[in-house]
Structure formats: C-alpha cells, structure tokens
Design a protein around this motif. Structure first.
Motif, mmCIF file in Angstrom:
data_model
loop_
_atom_site.group_PDB
_atom_site.id
_atom_site.type_symbol
_atom_site.label_atom_id
_atom_site.label_comp_id
_atom_site.label_asym_id
_atom_site.label_seq_id
_atom_site.Cartn_x
_atom_site.Cartn_y
_atom_site.Cartn_z
ATOM 1 N N SER A 237 23.858 -17.957 -26.459
ATOM 2 C CA SER A 237 23.378 -18.682 -25.285
ATOM 3 C C SER A 237 22.516 -17.761 -24.435
ATOM 4 O O SER A 237 22.379 -16.564 -24.718
ATOM 5 C CB SER A 237 24.579 -19.183 -24.479
ATOM 6 O OG SER A 237 25.370 -18.076 -24.043
ATOM 7 N N ALA A 238 21.939 -18.308 -23.386
ATOM 8 C CA ALA A 238 21.124 -17.497 -22.476
ATOM 9 C C ALA A 238 21.927 -16.321 -21.950
ATOM 10 O O ALA A 238 23.109 -16.448 -21.602
ATOM 11 C CB ALA A 238 20.622 -18.361 -21.323
ATOM 12 N N ASN A 239 21.283 -15.167 -21.922
ATOM 13 C CA ASN A 239 21.897 -13.908 -21.488
ATOM 14 C C ASN A 239 23.052 -13.472 -22.377
ATOM 15 O O ASN A 239 23.847 -12.613 -21.990
ATOM 16 C CB ASN A 239 22.343 -13.977 -20.025
ATOM 17 C CG ASN A 239 21.156 -14.033 -19.080
ATOM 18 O OD1 ASN A 239 20.090 -13.482 -19.384
ATOM 19 N ND2 ASN A 239 21.308 -14.712 -17.956
ATOM 20 N N GLY A 240 23.141 -14.043 -23.560
ATOM 21 C CA GLY A 240 24.135 -13.600 -24.534
ATOM 22 C C GLY A 240 25.562 -13.834 -24.122
ATOM 23 O O GLY A 240 26.469 -13.153 -24.610
ATOM 24 N N SER A 241 25.803 -14.808 -23.253
ATOM 25 C CA SER A 241 27.154 -15.000 -22.719
ATOM 26 C C SER A 241 28.127 -15.511 -23.764
ATOM 27 O O SER A 241 29.311 -15.168 -23.746
ATOM 28 C CB SER A 241 27.106 -15.966 -21.530
ATOM 29 O OG SER A 241 26.398 -15.388 -20.459
ATOM 30 N N ARG A 242 27.665 -16.379 -24.648
ATOM 31 C CA ARG A 242 28.518 -16.891 -25.718
ATOM 32 C C ARG A 242 27.752 -16.892 -27.034
ATOM 33 O O ARG A 242 26.520 -17.024 -27.057
ATOM 34 C CB ARG A 242 28.980 -18.320 -25.391
ATOM 35 C CG ARG A 242 29.971 -18.410 -24.246
ATOM 36 C CD ARG A 242 30.333 -19.846 -23.912
ATOM 37 N NE ARG A 242 31.362 -19.892 -22.851
ATOM 38 C CZ ARG A 242 31.776 -21.010 -22.262
ATOM 39 N NH1 ARG A 242 31.252 -22.188 -22.619
ATOM 40 N NH2 ARG A 242 32.707 -20.965 -21.318
#
Length: 780
Positions: free
Chosen positions: A106-111
């Motif tokens: 996901s955006a910003n590598g959160s998930r």
C-alpha cells in the motif's frame, strides 16, 4: 537467535498468488505463533501518512513447518486484499509486520498487498528484450535519479518526477534539441544507473506534488523499506499497488526500446529501521550484526547493518536480485556500501545471475563502508579479482579531481605530479587492484559529494564569484530563502558563451571525463555532466529537493558544444574496442606509454588493439595551462585527428604528416592510423644483429632520430645465426641512433650511442651490428 539456526532453501517465501488460491510462507524460526491478518483496504492513515492500527483484519492462524517456516493456504481469489503477519514471541510480545518478501504494498509501504502480477504487465512486456551486448566491456554508465530526470518545471514533461517520464518521447527544447529519453539515446550511453527505485521510507507517497503548498519531498532513497517493491512516490498513483509495478515496467521497456539497459542501485547493507521493519520481528537478533555486548553495529553510518554472511540474509539478497532481474528485466546491480556485504555473498550473486539469468548482467559497487564493522570478509578493492564483478575506482577519481568536497586538486583541476596515478587508472588499474579492466568502474563524480562542475569552480577559487552559499539538509545554513539564493547565483559566470569550449572551467571539466571515457575499464558519468550541471555548491543534496537537484534541460541549448563533445567521445569508445580491452595481458601488450611527466599523459594503443579496425591510436592528455609539443611515432600514411580541444568523434578532423603534434592547454587529443590511404615517401632499414654465443633472448634495439622519437624495436626472428629487425622511417631522415640493450636496460651491448647515416640512402638498406663492436656495417 543463534546465527547458525535452521535455514530454508525454497524459493517460495512470501505470498504465491493464483486466482484459485494464495499460499503464504514466512521464515520466523523462533516465533511462538504466527497469524495472517487479511484486510479489505490499506487502513487508516494519520497526518504523517502512516497506518498505526492493524488489529482490524481477519486473522487466521498459520501452521509451523520444518526449517522455521510458517505456512497458510487460502482458497479463493485474494487479489486486491492486503495482509500483514501477527508475530507472537515467547516473551509475550506481539508485532504486526509487513511481509519481508512483499511484492506489492500500500502507499508508504504500510501493508503488504496481494495482486495478480500478470494484470499489471504493460502491453508487449512478454516481448521485451534486453538490448544486445557482449558484456561489461561495452558499457557506458549514466548515473541518474528518477526525479531529477524530469522535474524541471520548464522542460514540458507530463509526468514530472515519475517512472512514466521515461516513456515520453519527442520532447524538445526551444531550439529543437532532444531532451528526456531521446537525449539519453542521442548521447549514446548504454546503461542508465538509477539511484534507489525500491520502496524507501523518507518520502510521503501521499503528498500531492501539485498542491503548490510546498516543495515536494525529496530523497535519494538510501533508506530501504521494502526491497522487492518499486517506490510509490515515482508512480502516478501510489494508492493502487499495481500502478507502480506497471509504470516501472513501462520505464524498463522504454529504455530497452531506445537501446539502453537499466542498472538498479540496491541497498542490502542496512535498513531504515530495525524495530519498525519486518526482519527483526520475524527473526529477532538474526538479520542485523551486533557487537560482543549485543549492540547494533553501525558500519553503514545510519544505525544498523545487515548480517549478509548469515545464510538466510544471504538468501534474501540472492532471491531479491533474481526477482528484479527476472520479473522486472533489470540489467544489472550497483551495491551500496559493498564493503558491508561479505565477498562470498557478492560472489554468489554474480555467479547466480550470470549462470541462471543472463551472463551480460553487470554487477558492481562501492568497495568501502560508512564506518567500523565487525565483518571480517569485507568486499573491498582487490576482493573482486577474478570473481566477475567490478568496484568503484576511487584511486583514479582522486587522481583526476582531487578530494571530493574540498579545494584539493587533481590532474584535471590543477595539481602537478599525478601523471603516474592517472596512467594507472588509464590502464584499468591492472597493476593496482584488478586482474582485468572489467573490474574497475572509472568515474570522477557521482551523486555523493560535489558534482563535477561545482568541484571545478571550487578548485579554481570561483565558488564565491558564482554566488554559492552553504547548504545543508536542503536549507541554507545561515538562513534565508534557498530559492532566492539559487536565483541570485551565477554558476556559469566563468564561461565565455561565445567560445564555450575555450573557457578554462569548461576545459577542466571536459578533460576529467574525457580521460574517463578513453580509459580501460567501465566508464560512468553522472547525469547532467554533459550539460555542465550544477547543484549550487551543495555537496550532499540527498534531501535538497528539485530546486537543487533537477536537471535543467535548457543547459543543452546553452552548452551544446559540451554535449556534442561528450557524445563524440562515447561514439569513439563504442565504435573502437581498443578503448575497452578485457584482460591485463591485452593492456600490457597493446598500451605503450609515450609520455608520463610534466602534467602530460600520452600513450599509444598499438597493433589493432583488441581487434580494432584502427592499426594504432595515440591518446594525449595535456593538463597544463599552456600548449605542449609532443613527438609522435612516424606513420607511413600520417595520423588522422579524431579528437581535439573543440570536437570529438571517430571521424577525421584533419591529417597530420609531421612527427610532432601541438596539443592546446587543458585538452586532450586522439589520433589514429589506418591501413590504406596514400603512403608517404619512406626508407626502410633492415638490422641484422650477430652474437658469438647465439643467444638473442631479451635483446632489443632502442632507436631514435628524425621523425621517430625514442622507441623500442624488437628482433622478430633469427636467420642464419643473426637476429633480424626492420623499421620504416620518413624519406627525409638523414641519421638514426641506436643502442642494443637487454630487456629494459639490464645491459647494453656497447655503452656508446651508435648511428647510421641515411643521408644518401633511398629505398632499403641492410646493416650488420656485431656484438662488442662500435662499428656498424652496411651490407646492402
């Protein structure tokens, strides 16, 4: 965790997706329990662009298998869903972490995200082919930051700062000059080396570049987060996990169609965070080096270093580079701080990629660290010998420009006494730290430190005149507006715009890279050097933003002669294999030094070096502020000039029939001799050398005279008990001198110089030299 803990050698870690099922595998050998958390969406972002709550998913327990593997098979199509691992330790700790083997996020590598990778292949991806290439010897590397390439607000890019900017063709400046990817193709580079393009931490991907509220966030990207996923800030929509994958592949295809390969800058020596990343949670104490007291070691200079010598860390690196090479068609890898990666790992990476993916892939890196490390098997200069990868040549770099950030000078910037160091670099460091020129990356500047133009200004005492102020972390150290400081500066005040190639600062910059592009080894130039790019004196612009870092494409129009010179040198190199020999033996056989003193380096690439179509090539570097006059070997057909102080290429600019050449101040020259053409009037001298003992091994002639210069002449064979050699001289030669010597002056047959009178000779004459005699007999 014990570093010798159980290992897993399968190539299926992470999420293996299909429309009917998804299989999840995580290596977490010391976990008490692992649960898969499935999510419908990317989660709720806070103001900083982070998702901090992950307890809202569907949680499914995973099964513990052998070799530290946790396993789950989920039936059904999960494309479009997100997931994390909930890892519980024996101490009762609970951590939600993304998959270390994430292929999408996901955006910003959160998930971590689950996608059907096939659905995100651009049209024609299956037919994408690497541009043909024999190997590293053909490479001309161009180091570039994705955002810098297209962020110029005046250049007309639609996709500023994005992967897709590389797909924009047909862009021109107001004078009709090609910019963007067409510029790269016109320049002639073979590889674009992109600064990190994997998912990194320090740019908020949710920031809107077009908001107008502030400068877009900027970073070089040496702060790894998800090493197997493209960076989202370079995508047009980072909130859709597949978009960055599609657009990365579109960039690769666009470069390949222009005949350009892609090198990926990879950072496997550290991560942005230990506690916030997936490695420590999955395998506590395993992935990072620690000292005897258990503290994280800091050879990277940013707080941690990965323990690459451990089997599962090494496996991760091997799996990762293979994935990029196979899934994304990446053509090679540059390893950041390679000194922190054990040589065994780099060797295995190289061997695996060359054997199982493509033998023409290029692997190289920085053979140093950023601080003290307990690693014993550091990959430093010399460790690459015979192992198929290359390292940066900072010896050559320093010899050419001086130090990296200060006023220290080098050969091209005004320091005397560096001719031997330059010559060593010219030879591909084969007598320094390499076994082959293919093991050295030759360069003057890259993204780190002052770029070339700013370094030249500093060494010439022109920094203040240019109006540069001190910049740190993207800000003026004494306060004030950075934009105003840039607008008020004049980096090109020293340039005579009516005679650009005649300006001293231009000459020094061009000479530095001219040497790189005509030396043995793999050349690299930093993006924009062919346009006299400035960073306004910022020696560490990793977060200074577009204002400092962007490539200003108007400079192509302003400094077109400089661009044309670089393009000509690259054309020369690509078309003439003499400039990219592949072995020490070739260099020793074909590279003959003509002068290495007095701020001058001159040499000849002789006898069709490396199968070149030119018989002999002379290269001269004059780092003096005055012109020099240099004797050159006699040529029957004359010497053609391919490169002079104003123009470069592989076509004749003029023909020289003299046996000396004038080289202008602070410039280089390349001359060549072809087979064919109209021969000049000549004489031939046949030597016969007679020794009573009949032992001729190692003996040779040292000759000089009108039209010759000093040179070695070897006996080619023994006939009727005499060693035989021949030489051709200009018809006007009246006398030549010679000495018979053993090897390189180990002994002389007769101490005194001897001479042969040719004033009344036409055609061919044969002379007999008898050992121990001071007389020479003309026998025909």
């Amino acid at each position: 965790m014990n570093e010798h803990t159980t290992v897993y050698d399968g190539r299926d870690l992470g999420c293996t997706y299909s429309k009917t099922e998804s299989i999840f595998k995580l290596w977490a050998p010391d976990a008490a329990k692992v649960t898969l958390a499935l999510y419908q969406d990317a989660g709720n972002y806070n103001a900083a662009g982070e998702v901090t709550v992950h307890t809202d998913g569907l949680e499914i327990g995973m099964k513990s298998l052998n070799n530290g593997i946790w396993f789950l098979r989920f039936y059904g199509d999960l494309a479009g869903r997100y997931y994390m691992y909930k890892i519980e330790g024996d101490d009762g700790s609970i951590r939600y972490v993304a998959d270390p083997y994430s292929r999408a996020v996901s955006a910003n590598g959160s998930r971590s995200a689950i996608i059907n990778m096939q659905n995100w292949n651009p049209s024609g991806w299956e037919e994408d082919q690497r541009p043909p290439m024999r190997g590293a010897q053909d490479a001309v590397l161009y180091e570039l930051h994705v955002r810098d390439f297209s962020s110029d607000p005046d250049a007309g890019f639609q996709y500023k700062g994005k992967f897709k900017a590389f797909t924009e063709t047909g862009l021109r400046d107001r004078d009709g000059n090609a910019i963007g990817i067409d510029h790269l193709a016109e320049l002639g580079v073979t590889h674009v080396h992109l600064l990190p393009v994997f998912d990194f931490k320090t740019v908020n991907e949710l920031q809107d570049d077009d908001s107008g509220s502030s400068e877009p966030e900027y970073n070089w990207g040496y702060d790894p987060q998800h090493l197997n996923v493209p960076e989202g800030s370079y995508a047009t929509d980072p909130t859709v996990p597949g978009v960055r994958i599609l657009e990365f592949k579109e960039m690769v295809m666009a470069l390949h169609r222009k005949g350009i390969r892609l090198i990926m800058d990879v950072v496997y020596n550290h991560t942005y965070s230990v506690e916030q990343g997936p490695f420590e949670a999955a395998a506590p104490g395993y992935f990072y080096r620690r000292d005897a007291e258990g503290r994280l070691t800091n050879g990277s200079g940013v707080g941690n270093e990965l323990a690459t010598e451990r089997p599962m860390v090494r496996k991760y690196i091997l799996d990762s580079v293979r994935y990029w090479a196979e899934e994304y068609h990446v053509d090679g890898f540059r390893f950041d701080l390679m000194g922190l990666i054990d040589t065994g790992t780099i060797e295995q990476v190289t061997e695996m990629l060359h054997r199982e993916v493509d033998p023409s892939l290029i692997i190289y890196g920085e053979p140093w660290t950023g601080g003290e490390t307990p690693l014993q098997q550091q990959t430093l200069k010399g460790t690459q010998r015979g192992r198929g990868f290359a390292v940066f040549n900072d010896h050559f770099r320093g010899a050419l420009k001086g130090d990296s950030d200060g006023g220290g000078k080098g050969f091209a910037t005004g320091q005397q006494g560096l001719e031997s160091a330059v010559l060593e670099g010219v030879k591909g460091a084969v007598h320094d730290f390499t076994d082959s020129p293919l093991e050295t990356i030759n360069y003057v500047t890259v993204h780190d430190n002052l770029n070339l133009w700013d370094k030249v200004l500093l060494t010439q005492g022109l920094r203040d005149e240019a109006g540069f102020r001190e910049i740190r972390d993207g800000r003026l150290t004494d306060g004030g507006s950075l934009r105003e400081a840039v607008e008020q500066s004049d980096p090109y005040r020293s340039v005579d715009h009516d005679h650009i190639m005649g300006s001293e600062t231009v000459k020094r910059a061009v000479l530095a890279n001219g040497i790189v592009l005509t030396s043995q080894g793999i050349p690299m130039i930093q993006a924009g050097e062919e346009l006299l790019r400035t960073k306004y004196g910022d020696h560490n612009s990793y977060r200074s933003g577009d204002l400092i870092n962007t490539i200003r494409w108007q400079n192509k129009r302003r400094f077109k002669p400089v661009f044309d010179y670089y393009r000509g040198l690259i054309t020369l190199r690509k078309n003439h294999p003499a400039f990219h020999m592949t072995s020490r033996e070739q260099v020793e056989k074909h590279l003959e030094v003509l002068r290495c003193r007095d701020n001058t380096v001159a040499y000849r690439l002789k006898d069709f070096a490396n199968g070149d179509t030119w018989k002999n090539i002379i290269v001269i570097y004059n780092a003096n502020r005055d012109q020099i006059r240099l004797d050159i070997p006699f040529s029957i057909t004359g010497w053609k000039v391919a490169v002079n102080a104003e123009h470069a290429g592989d076509q004749a600019l003029e023909l020289l029939v003299d046996e000396a050449v004038t080289v202008p101040a602070l410039s280089m020259m390349v001359l060549y001799e072809e087979i064919g053409g109209t021969p000049r009037p000549t004489k031939r001298v046949d030597f016969q050398y007679e020794r009573p003992d009949g032992k001729y091994e190692g003996w040779n002639l040292w000759v000089w005279g009108t039209g010759l210069g000093e040179q070695r002449l070897d006996f080619v064979q023994v006939e009727h008990g005499r060693a035989v050699a021949s030489m051709t001289v200009p018809a006007y030669t009246k006398r030549i001198g010679y000495i018979v010597r053993l090897n390189e002056w180990e002994a002389k047959d007769v101490d005194e110089d001897r001479y042969i009178d040719l004033s009344h000779i036409q055609g061919t004459t044969t002379v007999l030299i008898q050992s121990g005699s001071e007389l020479v007999k003309r026998i025909s």
